[in-house]
Scaffold this motif. Structure first.
Motif, PDB file in Angstrom:
ATOM      1  N   MET A 151       0.840  -1.192   0.000  1.00  0.00           N
ATOM      2  CA  MET A 151       0.000   0.000   0.000  1.00  0.00           C
ATOM      3  C   MET A 151       0.881   1.252   0.000  1.00  0.00           C
ATOM      4  N   ALA A 249      -2.881   1.327  -5.621  1.00  0.00           N
ATOM      5  CA  ALA A 249      -2.374   0.932  -4.309  1.00  0.00           C
ATOM      6  C   ALA A 249      -2.390   2.067  -3.294  1.00  0.00           C
ATOM      7  N   THR A 251      -4.617   3.187  -1.213  1.00  0.00           N
ATOM      8  CA  THR A 251      -5.206   2.924   0.101  1.00  0.00           C
ATOM      9  C   THR A 251      -5.259   1.445   0.454  1.00  0.00           C
ATOM     10  N   ARG A 252      -4.636   0.585  -0.375  1.00  0.00           N
ATOM     11  CA  ARG A 252      -4.667  -0.852  -0.103  1.00  0.00           C
ATOM     12  C   ARG A 252      -3.503  -1.518  -0.814  1.00  0.00           C
TER      13      ARG A 252
END
Length: 327
Positions: A151, A249, A251-252
């Motif tokens: 992330m 990517a 936020t995750r």
């Protein structure tokens, strides 16, 4: 190296290494499936490369002649398919045809949606659709496949996580899109299963055509045997694959085997043709006030392919006829 999956390996296929000319293959010794190889890429990649080199040198004792009809999608099931819209020539034409301006934010903030990835169609065969009234279309695109991406990765680091490149026919049902978008919650019915190219290749297979997170080669689409378009995939791509990965990517983390799509390949130079029916229709609306080219009818055959500078097919061809869906 080039990798593919045989149909006779269950839902996720059986991983094979493929010769550069796409004529021969050998079952992979390092992993049973491509997803398993991506899950353990640091270990599997050198082993697969060694096997691919042996195949190239004629030293793979279990090699066999490869028939594209025996292939499933290279990743029959993927954890994610995140499809961007990196070619703003396409975005701008679609919006201009309906009298809408392109927001300035589109120049700095990529468009992306979560596409269907629980099943990709084999590279050749048929594409079933319930009704011609849905507005059947193809979208010829380039994709990359990642290993595990942390992330918050930056675009300057994202290239380290690009392990494979492929093509996709992102099947679209255009007449269902307006009502879905009007709900403000994105695509569902209008984006059914898509089709991947016969093989996926490591970026080094592209030579100097792979640079700056883009593939600098024409993407060739034919419709019923006639050239439909061959725009340059490395030209007019507002956001590189590195930037698309960083956007996805934000936020995750991204799981190994995530597919990132470029969106419909399109150039400002209209003479190079288009990569979907919708764009051709938008150009007709802009020029004539209305579209004259219909969406696809059952029986239409679409072929998507990319060639190196010597004229050799890199990924093999995606080729399908559209047909009525029958349960």
């Amino acid at each position: 190296m080039k990798l593919a999956s045989l149909k006779n390996g269950g839902r996720d296929g059986a991983l094979v290494v493929v010769s550069r000319d796409l004529s021969r293959a050998a079952r992979a010794a390092a992993a049973p499936t491509l997803q398993a190889a991506l899950d353990d890429w640091d270990r599997c990649s050198p082993l697969l490369r060694a096997q691919a080199e042996a195949l190239e040198q004629g030293e793979a004792g279990d090699a066999f002649d490869l028939a594209v009809g025996d292939l499933a999608a290279p990743l029959p099931r993927a954890y994610q398919f995140l499809d961007g819209s990196a070619y703003l020539a396409h975005v701008e034409r679609v919006r201009r045809a309906r009298g809408a301006e392109m927001p300035p934010s589109f120049l700095t903030d990529p468009l992306m949606y979560q596409a269907a990835s629980d099943g990709f169609l084999p590279p050749v065969g048929t594409i079933p659709v319930a009704s011609e009234d849905y507005g059947i279309d193809f979208e010829s695109e380039v994709c990359v496949v990642t290993s595990d991406v942390p992330m918050g990765v930056g675009a300057e680091e994202a290239g380290d996580y690009v392990q494979l490149v492929c093509l996709v026919n992102d099947v679209s049902l255009r007449n269902l899109i307006p009502a879905e978008l009007a709900k403000g919650f994105g695509f569902l019915h209008s984006k059914p299963r898509s089709a991947l190219s016969p093989v996926m290749v490591t970026p080094d297979e592209l030579g100097d055509a792979w640079r700056d997170g883009k593939v600098h080669l024409p993407l060739v689409t034919t419709l019923d045997g006639e050239r439909f378009g061959a725009p340059e995939a490395g030209v007019d791509m507002q956001f590189s694959f590195f930037e698309l990965i960083a956007h996805a990517a934000k936020t995750r983390p991204l799981a190994a085997g995530t597919i990132i799509g470029s969106g419909t390949v399109a150039n400002q130079d209209e003479s190079l043709g288009a990569s979907c029916m919708a764009e051709k229709r938008m150009l007709e609306i802009i020029r004539d006030g209305k579209p004259t080219t219909p969406f696809l009818s059952f029986g239409a055959r679409v072929r998507v392919e990319m060639f190196d500078r010597a004229g050799h097919s890199i990924f093999g061809a995606i080729e399908h006829a559209y047909e009525p869906y029958r349960r």
